[in-house]
Design a protein around this motif. Structure first.
Motif, PDB file in Angstrom:
ATOM      1  N   ILE A  43       0.870  -1.178   0.000  1.00 19.35           N
ATOM      2  CA  ILE A  43       0.000   0.000   0.000  1.00 19.35           C
ATOM      3  C   ILE A  43       0.904   1.224   0.000  1.00 19.35           C
ATOM      4  CG2 ILE A  43      -1.753   1.294   1.269  1.00 19.35           C
ATOM      5  CD1 ILE A  43      -2.655  -1.360   2.477  1.00 19.35           C
ATOM      6  N   ALA A  44       0.634   2.169  -0.877  1.00 22.58           N
ATOM      7  CA  ALA A  44       1.502   3.342  -0.991  1.00 22.58           C
ATOM      8  C   ALA A  44       0.668   4.568  -1.318  1.00 22.58           C
ATOM      9  CB  ALA A  44       2.566   3.125  -2.065  1.00 22.58           C
ATOM     10  N   GLU A  45       1.244   5.728  -1.013  1.00 23.69           N
ATOM     11  CA  GLU A  45       0.650   7.015  -1.360  1.00 23.69           C
ATOM     12  C   GLU A  45       1.701   7.861  -2.061  1.00 23.69           C
ATOM     13  OE1 GLU A  45      -2.123   9.070   1.272  1.00 23.69           O
ATOM     14  OE2 GLU A  45      -1.810   7.464   2.750  1.00 23.69           O
ATOM     15  N   THR A  46       1.295   8.539  -3.114  1.00 26.52           N
ATOM     16  CA  THR A  46       2.209   9.391  -3.862  1.00 26.52           C
ATOM     17  C   THR A  46       2.208  10.804  -3.280  1.00 26.52           C
ATOM     18  OG1 THR A  46       0.476   9.960  -5.452  1.00 26.52           O
ATOM     19  CG2 THR A  46       1.840   8.036  -5.945  1.00 26.52           C
ATOM     20  N   ALA A  47       3.077  11.641  -3.838  1.00 31.66           N
ATOM     21  CA  ALA A  47       3.190  13.010  -3.331  1.00 31.66           C
ATOM     22  C   ALA A  47       1.915  13.814  -3.555  1.00 31.66           C
ATOM     23  CB  ALA A  47       4.376  13.708  -3.996  1.00 31.66           C
ATOM     24  N   ASP A  48       1.168  13.500  -4.612  1.00 32.57           N
ATOM     25  CA  ASP A  48      -0.071  14.239  -4.868  1.00 32.57           C
ATOM     26  C   ASP A  48      -1.267  13.656  -4.118  1.00 32.57           C
ATOM     27  OD1 ASP A  48      -0.411  11.894  -6.220  1.00 32.57           O
ATOM     28  OD2 ASP A  48      -0.906  12.801  -8.155  1.00 32.57           O
TER      29      ASP A  48
END
Length: 282
Positions: free
Chosen positions: A201-206
């Motif tokens: 599970i990951a989240e990007t800068a935006d």
């Protein structure tokens, strides 16, 4: 002479029957009628050649007939799988993405070779847009003197930050948490691929939220992910609405016991100031 022919019939008939029975078993799920005609027709043709010509001629024709039948049923299986996937994508409104989220693409890397855009229905009936990424990696495994190429298939789903809430993110993280699994479940995951638990599970800068599974690229697995995402989105929206309603109840003042009693009797609840003004002064 008759005994030799009988023995040959049993021997060649048994070998051919077993081989084409396997062909039937392989092709019956995709094209059952064609699999029957192909298997029975090939067996009958080889037996006729064996009885009228000789066993050697039928044995020579057996191998090309077997591999030709295998090629036909395998091609039917591939075509059926393609048609089934196309129907699944159409039914779930998944189409090739014209604009690809750049930050998600950089996060996933070049192994994710396709990107589609789709919509899911939320709890309130609103449509939530998401991106569907399919990927594959290959690796070489050495076993003694031989080397085998193995393939791993992945599916990633990404959401923009504006279309999901914290309740959905927490539900996904809880799904990916393996610390609560029993020893039996962990032992099973060591030998059997767990396609239901996200591997990352990951989240990007935006703010894009990305969920990744290691899975099989087929309709049963894809249907499970769409169903699970829809249910999780609905549950997260419902939980958010319930929480908002609870907070509103806490903020808004309720009626007192006297006001509730007057309201039940059909009278307008009186405030303290109105009661004081109605008292006659001497």
């Amino acid at each position: 002479m008759e005994k030799d022919l009988l023995y040959k019939g049993f021997f060649f008939g048994g070998v051919y029957g077993l081989a084409f029975f396997l062909i039937y078993r392989f092709g019956r799920k995709t094209a059952p009628v064609r699999a029957v005609w192909l298997s029975v027709g090939s067996w009958c043709g080889l037996m006729v050649i064996m009885l009228t010509v000789n066993g050697a001629s039928s044995a020579l024709l057996f191998f090309p007939a077997f591999f030709a039948a295998l090629f036909v049923v395998r091609r039917n299986a591939e075509n059926r799988e393609i048609r089934t996937l196309q129907a699944f994508f159409t039914e779930n409104r998944l189409y090739k993405a014209e604009a690809i989220p750049e930050q998600v693409s950089r996060l996933l890397g070049s192994s994710y070779y396709s990107c589609a855009v789709g919509t899911l229905t939320g709890w309130g009936g609103e449509e939530i847009t998401y991106h569907w990424w399919q990927g594959m990696t290959s690796s070489l495994v050495s076993t003694g003197k031989s080397t085998i190429t193995t393939f791993s298939y992945y599916l990633a789903v990404s959401f923009a930050s504006s279309v999901i809430n914290d309740a959905f993110k927490n539900a996904v993280r809880a799904k990916a948490d393996t610390s609560t699994l029993s020893i039996k479940q962990k032992f099973k995951r060591f030998f059997v691929l767990d396609t239901e638990t996200p591997v990352r599970i990951a989240e990007t800068a935006d703010g894009s939220f990305v969920v990744i599974w290691q899975t099989c690229h087929d309709v049963p697995h894809f249907a499970y992910y769409v169903s699970w995402l829809t249910a999780t989105l609905s549950a997260s929206k419902s939980e958010t609405n319930k929480r908002s309603a609870t907070e509103n109840k806490r903020v808004s003042p309720g009626l007192s016991t006297r006001e509730l009693h007057e309201s039940t009797l059909g009278q307008a609840p009186k405030s303290i100031s109105s009661i004081r003004s109605s008292i006659p002064r001497s």
